[in-house]
Design a protein around this motif. Structure first.
Motif, PDB file in Angstrom:
ATOM      1  N   GLU A 137      34.947  -2.729  29.884  1.00  0.00           N
ATOM      2  CA  GLU A 137      34.582  -3.364  28.614  1.00  0.00           C
ATOM      3  C   GLU A 137      33.711  -4.599  28.828  1.00  0.00           C
ATOM      4  N   TYR A 138      33.581  -5.060  30.047  1.00  0.00           N
ATOM      5  CA  TYR A 138      32.902  -6.322  30.326  1.00  0.00           C
ATOM      6  C   TYR A 138      31.624  -6.094  31.120  1.00  0.00           C
ATOM      7  N   ARG A 139      30.559  -6.717  30.653  1.00  0.00           N
ATOM      8  CA  ARG A 139      29.270  -6.565  31.308  1.00  0.00           C
ATOM      9  C   ARG A 139      28.952  -7.753  32.216  1.00  0.00           C
ATOM     10  N   TYR A 140      29.481  -8.919  31.883  1.00  0.00           N
ATOM     11  CA  TYR A 140      29.143 -10.127  32.648  1.00  0.00           C
ATOM     12  C   TYR A 140      30.379 -10.671  33.355  1.00  0.00           C
ATOM     13  N   TRP A 141      30.209 -10.951  34.639  1.00  0.00           N
ATOM     14  CA  TRP A 141      31.305 -11.374  35.494  1.00  0.00           C
ATOM     15  C   TRP A 141      30.880 -12.567  36.341  1.00  0.00           C
ATOM     16  N   GLY A 142      31.859 -13.362  36.725  1.00  0.00           N
ATOM     17  CA  GLY A 142      31.615 -14.369  37.738  1.00  0.00           C
ATOM     18  C   GLY A 142      31.716 -13.740  39.116  1.00  0.00           C
ATOM     19  N   ARG A 143      31.462 -14.549  40.137  1.00  0.00           N
ATOM     20  CA  ARG A 143      31.493 -14.049  41.514  1.00  0.00           C
ATOM     21  C   ARG A 143      32.906 -14.024  42.091  1.00  0.00           C
ATOM     22  N   GLY A 144      33.823 -14.685  41.430  1.00  0.00           N
ATOM     23  CA  GLY A 144      35.204 -14.658  41.870  1.00  0.00           C
ATOM     24  C   GLY A 144      35.613 -15.873  42.677  1.00  0.00           C
ATOM     25  N   THR A 145      36.910 -16.091  42.721  1.00  0.00           N
ATOM     26  CA  THR A 145      37.483 -17.134  43.553  1.00  0.00           C
ATOM     27  C   THR A 145      38.682 -16.538  44.273  1.00  0.00           C
ATOM     28  N   GLN A 146      38.835 -16.872  45.548  1.00  0.00           N
ATOM     29  CA  GLN A 146      39.831 -16.222  46.390  1.00  0.00           C
ATOM     30  C   GLN A 146      41.142 -16.999  46.406  1.00  0.00           C
ATOM     31  N   VAL A 147      42.246 -16.258  46.275  1.00  0.00           N
ATOM     32  CA  VAL A 147      43.580 -16.844  46.355  1.00  0.00           C
ATOM     33  C   VAL A 147      44.324 -16.165  47.486  1.00  0.00           C
TER      34      VAL A 147
END
Length: 126
Positions: free
Chosen positions: A112-122
């Motif tokens: 459903e989502y077209r735009y995303w961030g690059r992520g952050t690692q946990v």
């Protein structure tokens, strides 16, 4: 063009808490924002989402352990997760439903989502 940038990841001991942030820019309007996570060997799964009216939704596996603060500014999304489980390294991503209005999406599906961030690692350790 929406731009999303996550921050706040790091190393945490099992049972601890963490607050992640997502800075959004490049768009305005009635859109949902959501958090997803991706662990090695697993599919990306929805964690939580917030609509423009402040209504929040959470994955069943995290009910009672996660929260999106309801005083979020329109340009910043946060996620607090308590009692983190020992699941090694997980990437957390934020996404916006732009250009689809919030009422038109099922928040839990990444398609459903077209735009995303690059992520952050946990990283959660014993």
């Amino acid at each position: 063009q929406p731009h999303l940038a996550e921050s706040g990841g790091g190393s945490v001991q099992a049972g601890g808490s963490l607050t992640l942030s997502c800075a959004a820019s490049g768009y305005r309007g009635d859109y949902c924002m959501a958090w997803f996570r991706l662990a090695a060997g697993k599919d990306r799964e929805g964690v939580a989402a917030i609509a423009s009216d402040g209504k929040t939704s959470y994955a069943d596996t995290l009910l009672g352990r996660s929260a999106i603060p309801t005083d979020n500014a329109n340009t910043t999304l946060s996620l607090r997760i308590d009692n983190l489980k020992l699941d090694h390294v997980t990437m957390y991503y934020c996404a916006t439903s732009y250009p689809y209005p919030c009422w038109a999406v099922s928040w839990v599906y990444e398609s459903e989502y077209r735009y995303w961030g690059r992520g952050t690692q946990v990283s959660v350790s014993a």
